[in-house]
Design a protein around this motif. Structure first.
Motif, PDB file in Angstrom:
ATOM      1  N   TRP A  78      52.459  85.688  13.709  1.00  0.00           N
ATOM      2  CA  TRP A  78      51.779  84.292  14.156  1.00  0.00           C
ATOM      3  C   TRP A  78      52.716  83.417  13.532  1.00  0.00           C
ATOM      4  N   ALA A  79      53.103  83.472  12.410  1.00  0.00           N
ATOM      5  CA  ALA A  79      53.733  82.381  11.746  1.00  0.00           C
ATOM      6  C   ALA A  79      55.147  82.053  12.594  1.00  0.00           C
ATOM      7  N   TYR A  80      55.703  82.977  12.971  1.00  0.00           N
ATOM      8  CA  TYR A  80      56.944  82.635  13.997  1.00  0.00           C
ATOM      9  C   TYR A  80      56.564  81.994  15.341  1.00  0.00           C
ATOM     10  N   ASP A  81      55.471  82.544  15.769  1.00  0.00           N
ATOM     11  CA  ASP A  81      55.191  81.949  17.315  1.00  0.00           C
ATOM     12  C   ASP A  81      54.598  80.383  17.208  1.00  0.00           C
ATOM     13  N   LEU A  82      53.934  80.122  16.136  1.00  0.00           N
ATOM     14  CA  LEU A  82      53.060  79.110  15.889  1.00  0.00           C
ATOM     15  C   LEU A  82      54.046  78.014  15.008  1.00  0.00           C
ATOM     16  N   THR A  83      54.957  78.488  14.211  1.00  0.00           N
ATOM     17  CA  THR A  83      55.491  77.565  13.287  1.00  0.00           C
ATOM     18  C   THR A  83      56.935  77.376  13.267  1.00  0.00           C
ATOM     19  N   LEU A  84      57.411  78.745  13.083  1.00  0.00           N
ATOM     20  CA  LEU A  84      58.809  78.990  12.468  1.00  0.00           C
ATOM     21  C   LEU A  84      59.859  79.123  13.530  1.00  0.00           C
ATOM     22  N   LYS A  85      59.438  79.394  14.928  1.00  0.00           N
ATOM     23  CA  LYS A  85      60.523  79.808  16.075  1.00  0.00           C
ATOM     24  C   LYS A  85      61.495  78.578  16.289  1.00  0.00           C
ATOM     25  N   HIS A  86      61.099  77.352  15.992  1.00  0.00           N
ATOM     26  CA  HIS A  86      62.152  76.195  16.303  1.00  0.00           C
ATOM     27  C   HIS A  86      62.543  75.599  15.140  1.00  0.00           C
ATOM     28  N   THR A  87      62.351  76.369  14.004  1.00  0.00           N
ATOM     29  CA  THR A  87      62.772  75.761  12.521  1.00  0.00           C
ATOM     30  C   THR A  87      63.999  76.596  12.151  1.00  0.00           C
ATOM     31  N   PRO A  88      64.691  76.251  11.215  1.00  0.00           N
ATOM     32  CA  PRO A  88      65.909  77.133  10.669  1.00  0.00           C
ATOM     33  C   PRO A  88      65.397  78.361  10.229  1.00  0.00           C
ATOM     34  N   ALA A  89      63.969  78.408   9.758  1.00  0.00           N
ATOM     35  CA  ALA A  89      63.631  79.628   9.347  1.00  0.00           C
ATOM     36  C   ALA A  89      63.096  80.910  10.223  1.00  0.00           C
ATOM     37  N   GLY A  90      63.413  80.381  11.614  1.00  0.00           N
ATOM     38  CA  GLY A  90      63.031  81.274  12.751  1.00  0.00           C
ATOM     39  C   GLY A  90      63.758  82.712  12.611  1.00  0.00           C
ATOM     40  N   PRO A  91      65.159  82.559  12.544  1.00  0.00           N
ATOM     41  CA  PRO A  91      65.924  83.821  12.462  1.00  0.00           C
ATOM     42  C   PRO A  91      65.592  84.773  11.309  1.00  0.00           C
ATOM     43  N   ALA A  92      65.123  84.393  10.191  1.00  0.00           N
ATOM     44  CA  ALA A  92      64.898  84.988   9.032  1.00  0.00           C
ATOM     45  C   ALA A  92      63.356  85.622   9.292  1.00  0.00           C
ATOM     46  N   ALA A  93      62.519  84.846   9.991  1.00  0.00           N
ATOM     47  CA  ALA A  93      61.154  85.338  10.367  1.00  0.00           C
ATOM     48  C   ALA A  93      61.325  86.395  11.310  1.00  0.00           C
ATOM     49  N   MET A  94      62.097  86.480  12.339  1.00  0.00           N
ATOM     50  CA  MET A  94      62.473  87.538  13.337  1.00  0.00           C
ATOM     51  C   MET A  94      62.801  88.747  12.537  1.00  0.00           C
ATOM     52  N   ALA A  95      63.851  88.362  11.652  1.00  0.00           N
ATOM     53  CA  ALA A  95      64.509  89.688  10.857  1.00  0.00           C
ATOM     54  C   ALA A  95      63.336  90.409  10.232  1.00  0.00           C
ATOM     55  N   GLY A  96      62.564  89.341   9.252  1.00  0.00           N
ATOM     56  CA  GLY A  96      61.511  90.095   8.355  1.00  0.00           C
ATOM     57  C   GLY A  96      60.516  90.736   9.449  1.00  0.00           C
TER      58      GLY A  96
END
Length: 238
Positions: A124-142
């Motif tokens: 949920w955090a990736y889709d709503l907030t993090l996807k277009h930020t520098p943290a996106g790849p880390a969220a996907m990896a997590g």
């Protein structure tokens, strides 16, 4: 009876929204987690796979719901901007699938639910907030690492043995996602190269660890064929 008018189109729209052909790639993480934990897959592994599938599909529906404005401008053929699926229906599906994923994890046991809850939060955090930020790849990896740990936790009740494999999968995902983002957005190649180098190093370390942990082949020469302990030195002659 025959389907109602538009029924086939609605099913096709949902299949497109949920990326159904990609479902065949989802069970691999849970099975890899079971293998990394050194436990044979069992009924709880199937529950972990079901949970993983539901959370994956929740992410697909939520992704299109979150990107509906962008898709209206750049990808108007997608199910939501084209009007084939209402935004509220997509969001409701994401909520229902998340609940189903957590329920299946709970059926597999508390260790599995302990992993599935942060996995759902990461989706949920990736889709709503993090996807277009520098943290996106880390969220996907997590998310990928947690998905593997979900299989280990459900199958064997513990994630300890699977942690090195989860770190390796997460690092690989981070590298691939970072490289993909660099290709589309441009920028320095230092970060993806560093991620790829780290993946290679972790692969070597995990492989060496597994090799050392593997028991040696061949018979135990400290014992005789009858199970008695062999004494040091030459055999006594009678």
């Amino acid at each position: 009876g025959r389907p109602a008018p538009g029924g086939r189109d609605r099913r096709r729209a949902w299949a497109e929204l949920l990326r159904l052909p990609a479902l065949f790639t989802v069970p691999g993480d849970a099975l890899a987690g079971a293998a990394a934990a050194g436990v044979r897959p069992n009924a709880r592994t199937l529950l972990a796979i079901g949970s993983s599938v539901c959370l994956y599909e929740a992410g697909m529906a939520l992704n299109d719901w979150a990107d509906r404005a962008e898709d209206a401008a750049e990808r108007p053929h997608r199910p939501i901007p084209s009007g084939r699926i209402r935004p509220a229906a997509a969001f409701t599906a994401a909520c229902a699938l998340t609940g189903a994923g957590l329920a299946l994890a709970a059926r597999a046991g508390r260790p599995a639910l302990t992993v599935a809850a942060p996995l759902a939060a990461t989706v949920w955090a990736y889709d709503l907030t993090l996807k277009h930020t520098p943290a996106g790849p880390a969220a996907m990896a997590g998310a990928r690492a947690l998905d593997l740990l979900l299989g280990a936790a459900a199958t064997g009740g513990s994630t300890r043995e699977a942690l090195p494999s989860a770190v390796l999968l997460g690092t690989h995902t981070l590298a691939v996602t970072t490289v993909s983002r660099q290709e589309t957005q441009g920028g320095s190649s230092l970060a993806p190269l560093a991620a790829l180098a780290t993946t290679g190093l972790l692969t070597r370390l995990v492989t060496r660890r597994g090799h050392r942990a593997r028991p040696s082949a061949g018979p135990d020469r400290s014992r005789t064929s009858h199970g008695g302990t062999r004494r040091p030195g030459p055999d006594a002659t009678g």
